[in-house]
Design an enzyme around this catalytic site. Sequence first.
Site, PDB file in Angstrom:
ATOM      1  N   LYS A  37      -2.870  -8.746  -7.053  1.00  0.00           N
ATOM      2  CA  LYS A  37      -3.513  -8.914  -5.782  1.00  0.00           C
ATOM      3  C   LYS A  37      -2.682  -7.468  -5.012  1.00  0.00           C
ATOM      4  CE  LYS A  37      -3.410  -9.983  -1.145  1.00  0.00           C
ATOM      5  NZ  LYS A  37      -4.180  -8.874  -1.114  1.00  0.00           N
ATOM      6  N   HIS A  38      -3.631  -6.594  -4.549  1.00  0.00           N
ATOM      7  CA  HIS A  38      -2.994  -5.412  -3.975  1.00  0.00           C
ATOM      8  C   HIS A  38      -3.339  -5.546  -2.551  1.00  0.00           C
ATOM      9  CE1 HIS A  38      -1.028  -1.691  -4.240  1.00  0.00           C
ATOM     10  NE2 HIS A  38      -1.667  -1.331  -5.351  1.00  0.00           N
ATOM     11  N   ALA A  39      -2.610  -4.743  -1.803  1.00  0.00           N
ATOM     12  CA  ALA A  39      -2.859  -4.758  -0.375  1.00  0.00           C
ATOM     13  C   ALA A  39      -4.362  -4.403  -0.098  1.00  0.00           C
ATOM     14  CB  ALA A  39      -1.835  -3.621   0.480  1.00  0.00           C
ATOM     15  N   SER A  40      -4.962  -5.180   0.982  1.00  0.00           N
ATOM     16  CA  SER A  40      -6.264  -4.863   1.280  1.00  0.00           C
ATOM     17  C   SER A  40      -6.856  -3.495   1.573  1.00  0.00           C
ATOM     18  CB  SER A  40      -6.617  -6.144   2.355  1.00  0.00           C
ATOM     19  OG  SER A  40      -6.595  -7.274   1.676  1.00  0.00           O
ATOM     20  N   SER A  95       6.479  -7.310   3.275  1.00  0.00           N
ATOM     21  CA  SER A  95       6.960  -7.599   4.652  1.00  0.00           C
ATOM     22  C   SER A  95       7.954  -8.968   4.549  1.00  0.00           C
ATOM     23  CB  SER A  95       6.047  -7.706   5.867  1.00  0.00           C
ATOM     24  OG  SER A  95       5.168  -8.760   5.560  1.00  0.00           O
ATOM     25  N   TRP A  98       0.813  -1.411  -0.079  1.00  0.00           N
ATOM     26  CA  TRP A  98       0.005   0.090   0.018  1.00  0.00           C
ATOM     27  C   TRP A  98       0.907   1.245   0.218  1.00  0.00           C
ATOM     28  CZ3 TRP A  98       2.273   2.097   4.109  1.00  0.00           C
ATOM     29  CH2 TRP A  98       2.765   0.993   5.060  1.00  0.00           C
ATOM     30  N   GLU A 133      10.687  -8.097  -3.050  1.00  0.00           N
ATOM     31  CA  GLU A 133      11.613  -6.913  -2.662  1.00  0.00           C
ATOM     32  C   GLU A 133      10.762  -6.607  -1.230  1.00  0.00           C
ATOM     33  OE1 GLU A 133      11.702  -3.799  -1.411  1.00  0.00           O
ATOM     34  OE2 GLU A 133      10.366  -2.638  -2.953  1.00  0.00           O
ATOM     35  N   LEU A 134      11.592  -6.855  -0.106  1.00  0.00           N
ATOM     36  CA  LEU A 134      10.942  -6.930   1.101  1.00  0.00           C
ATOM     37  C   LEU A 134      11.261  -5.529   1.879  1.00  0.00           C
ATOM     38  CD1 LEU A 134      11.703 -10.805   1.851  1.00  0.00           C
ATOM     39  CD2 LEU A 134       9.541  -9.396   0.869  1.00  0.00           C
ATOM     40  N   CYS A 188      10.475   1.386   1.938  1.00  0.00           N
ATOM     41  CA  CYS A 188      11.352   0.103   2.087  1.00  0.00           C
ATOM     42  C   CYS A 188      12.884   0.903   2.284  1.00  0.00           C
ATOM     43  CB  CYS A 188      11.265  -0.788   1.264  1.00  0.00           C
ATOM     44  SG  CYS A 188      11.255  -0.464  -0.494  1.00  0.00           S
TER      45      CYS A 188
HETATM   46  P1  NDP Z   1       2.478  -7.219   3.968  1.00  0.00           P
HETATM   47  O1  NDP Z   1       3.695  -7.538   4.066  1.00  0.00           O
HETATM   48  O2  NDP Z   1       1.566  -7.832   5.213  1.00  0.00           O
HETATM   49  O3  NDP Z   1       1.840  -6.518   2.865  1.00  0.00           O
HETATM   50  C1  NDP Z   1       2.284  -6.663   1.551  1.00  0.00           C
HETATM   51  C2  NDP Z   1       1.308  -7.430   0.512  1.00  0.00           C
HETATM   52  O4  NDP Z   1       1.366  -8.772   0.872  1.00  0.00           O
HETATM   53  C3  NDP Z   1      -0.246  -7.073   0.539  1.00  0.00           C
HETATM   54  O5  NDP Z   1      -0.730  -7.282  -0.871  1.00  0.00           O
HETATM   55  C4  NDP Z   1      -0.673  -8.241   1.595  1.00  0.00           C
HETATM   56  O6  NDP Z   1      -2.062  -8.396   1.322  1.00  0.00           O
HETATM   57  C5  NDP Z   1       0.204  -9.313   1.059  1.00  0.00           C
HETATM   58  N1  NDP Z   1       0.372 -10.468   1.894  1.00  0.00           N
HETATM   59  C6  NDP Z   1       0.537 -10.443   3.192  1.00  0.00           C
HETATM   60  N2  NDP Z   1       0.750 -11.504   3.640  1.00  0.00           N
HETATM   61  C7  NDP Z   1       0.734 -12.508   2.567  1.00  0.00           C
HETATM   62  C8  NDP Z   1       0.955 -13.937   2.577  1.00  0.00           C
HETATM   63  N3  NDP Z   1       1.120 -14.639   3.820  1.00  0.00           N
HETATM   64  N4  NDP Z   1       0.629 -14.518   1.484  1.00  0.00           N
HETATM   65  C9  NDP Z   1       0.375 -13.721   0.377  1.00  0.00           C
HETATM   66  N5  NDP Z   1       0.262 -12.349   0.559  1.00  0.00           N
HETATM   67  C10 NDP Z   1       0.429 -11.608   1.721  1.00  0.00           C
HETATM   68  O7  NDP Z   1       2.640  -5.618   4.756  1.00  0.00           O
HETATM   69  P2  NDP Z   1       1.792  -5.145   5.820  1.00  0.00           P
HETATM   70  O8  NDP Z   1       0.816  -4.033   5.242  1.00  0.00           O
HETATM   71  O9  NDP Z   1       1.290  -5.653   7.065  1.00  0.00           O
HETATM   72  O10 NDP Z   1       3.106  -3.995   6.502  1.00  0.00           O
HETATM   73  C11 NDP Z   1       3.878  -4.578   7.480  1.00  0.00           C
HETATM   74  C12 NDP Z   1       5.152  -4.376   7.264  1.00  0.00           C
HETATM   75  O11 NDP Z   1       5.606  -4.749   5.896  1.00  0.00           O
HETATM   76  C13 NDP Z   1       5.412  -2.746   7.309  1.00  0.00           C
HETATM   77  O12 NDP Z   1       5.888  -2.337   8.416  1.00  0.00           O
HETATM   78  C14 NDP Z   1       7.116  -3.039   6.397  1.00  0.00           C
HETATM   79  O13 NDP Z   1       7.986  -3.265   7.508  1.00  0.00           O
HETATM   80  C15 NDP Z   1       6.856  -3.802   5.480  1.00  0.00           C
HETATM   81  N6  NDP Z   1       6.632  -3.379   4.206  1.00  0.00           N
HETATM   82  C16 NDP Z   1       7.381  -3.289   3.514  1.00  0.00           C
HETATM   83  C17 NDP Z   1       7.021  -2.703   1.998  1.00  0.00           C
HETATM   84  C18 NDP Z   1       8.198  -2.363   0.985  1.00  0.00           C
HETATM   85  O14 NDP Z   1       8.081  -1.415   0.407  1.00  0.00           O
HETATM   86  N7  NDP Z   1       9.130  -3.383   0.957  1.00  0.00           N
HETATM   87  C19 NDP Z   1       5.790  -2.421   1.999  1.00  0.00           C
HETATM   88  C20 NDP Z   1       4.746  -2.599   2.773  1.00  0.00           C
HETATM   89  C21 NDP Z   1       5.190  -3.196   3.965  1.00  0.00           C
HETATM   90  P3  NDP Z   1      -2.988  -8.121   2.399  1.00  0.00           P
HETATM   91  O15 NDP Z   1      -3.032  -6.435   2.676  1.00  0.00           O
HETATM   92  O16 NDP Z   1      -4.199  -8.309   2.091  1.00  0.00           O
HETATM   93  O17 NDP Z   1      -2.689  -8.659   3.599  1.00  0.00           O
END
Ligand code: NDP
Length: 450
Positions: A154-157, A207, A130, A228-229, A262
Amino acid sequence: MPIQSKNPYTGEVLTTYSEASSQLVENAIEKAHFTFQTWKAKPLEYRVNLLLRLAEVLEKDTEALARLMALEMGKVLADGRAEIEKCAACCRYYAQHAADFLKDKALAAPHGKAYVQYEPLGVILAVMPWNFPFWQVFRFAAPHIVSGNTALLKHASNVPQCALAIADCFTKAGFPSGVFQTLLIPSSSVPAILADERVRGVSLTGSEEAGKSVAAEAARNLKKSVLELGGSDAFVVLDATNLGHVVQMAAKSRLVNMGQSCIAAKRFIVHESVYENFVSQLKGIFKSVRIQDPLQEGSTYGPMAQAHLAEELNQQVKQSVQMGAEQIGVGYLGEAIFQPSILLGVKEGMPAWEEELFGPVASVRSFSTVEEAIHLANDSRFGLGGSVWGQVEKAESVARQIHSGAVYVNQMMASHPAIPFGGVKHSGYGKELSESGLWEFTNAKSIWVA
Ligand code: NDP
C-alpha cells in the site's frame, strides 16, 4: 475517492485511478497467501536468481523509473537514477548474502544438537511513503521476499504510478504473480487487511501518526510490526577539523531529497569556536540553491513533493520565528516551492527543535562543552540516525553516548544494505537492512534434538 498522480512542480494532474474494490483486495490477499505456500518451498537459489533478474530490470528501466519519480514527487532525475541503482544494489546484496543469513544457526545447548531455523512468516503488508518511492519499497521487499514471504504494497496515495511500476518490475523479472502485488487503496483500508488472518505482519515507513495507528491495528490482531518513522537527528560539529568539508556535508545532509528524508540532518549542534564560520559557509551554500524543473536534465534541486508539505513546513518556521528564532533565506515561495533556509537561535519549545522539519530548513545552535553537545543531541523525542564530526576518538566517544538508531562519525548519515537501519523513541522500532532487517519477518524457530 480517486487516487491522484499530480506533478508538484507544475500542479498538473497527470492521471487518476479508482481505489481497488474490497473484492480486488480480497483476491490479492488470497493470491499472496496461496503463492506463499509454493514460494517458501522453492530452493533458495530460485528466489535468489529472480532477485538478480529484478536488479537487471531496475537497471534497464532506470530512465523511465527516475522520470516517474520526477513527475509524481519532484525528485530531480540524477537523484532518481541514483535511487534506482541503490535498489538494484540492495537486490544484489540480498542475493549474495541470503544463504548465509538464512542458514541454520547452531546453539550451545547443554546436550544433544540445537539450532535456530529461519522460516518466513507469510503475507506481509508494506505501508510505504512517497519520499523515496522505490528505495523504501525495495529495502523492504528484497530481504523479505528472498526469505520466502510474499508482499502486498500500500504505497502513499500521491505516487500511484511508481507503485504500479514497482509491481511491473517484479512481473518483468519473472516472479510468480502473487509474490509482490500493489494495491491502490487509501489508508482507511489498512485495518481490514491487518485483521485478515492470512496477513502475518506489517512494515510501515512514514509519520508518527500513521505509525501509531498501524501499530495499534497490528497489536489488536497480534501481528508483528516494524515501524520506521520520523527523525530530527543531530549533526554535531565538535571542532574545526576539515570544517570546509564538514559544512559541505552539513548542507548535503540537510538538503538531500529537498530535506524530505527521515535521516536528513535537522538539528545542527556546533561548537562555539567554529559556529560563526560554520553558519557563514552554510548560508553561502543554501543561497546558491536554484530550484528547477526536476524533469530538466542537470537540475539539482526541485520542488517539495506536495504543496501542503511546503505549507506545513512554512507554518513550523513561522511559529519558530514568532518564538524568537531568526530565519535566514526566503523560505516558502508558494505552491510546493521552498527555498532552503537556516534558523538561528533555535531553542527548546520551538517547533524547529521539538518537531521534525521535513523540508530544506536547518536549525542551528551552538554549545560550549562536550556534555552540553551530548545533552542537546539527546534532547529530542526522535532517535533515528545522526552524525558527529571532529577529531576521531572524541567524535566516536560522543557518538557512543547519543541515543539513536545509528550515529555515523565523520561521514554523512545514509542507509546502506549492509548496515542495520531503524530508530528508537518516536522514530519507531525494529530494523531494516542487513541480516537484522531480514530476520524481522522470519520465525527464528528453535530445534533441539536430544
Ligand atoms: P504519512 O505517514 O501520512 O504517509 C506514509 C504512508 O502511511 C502512506 O502510505 C500513507 O497512505 C500511510 N498512512 C497514513 N496514515 C495512515 C493510517 N492511519 N493507517 C494506515 N496507513 C496510513 O506521511 P505524509 O505523507 O502525510 O507526510 C507527513 C509527515 O510524515 C512528513 O512531514 C514527515 O514528518 C513524515 N514522513 C516520514 C517519512 C519517513 O521516511 N520516515 C516518510 C514520509 C513522511 P496515504 O498516502 O494514502 O495517506
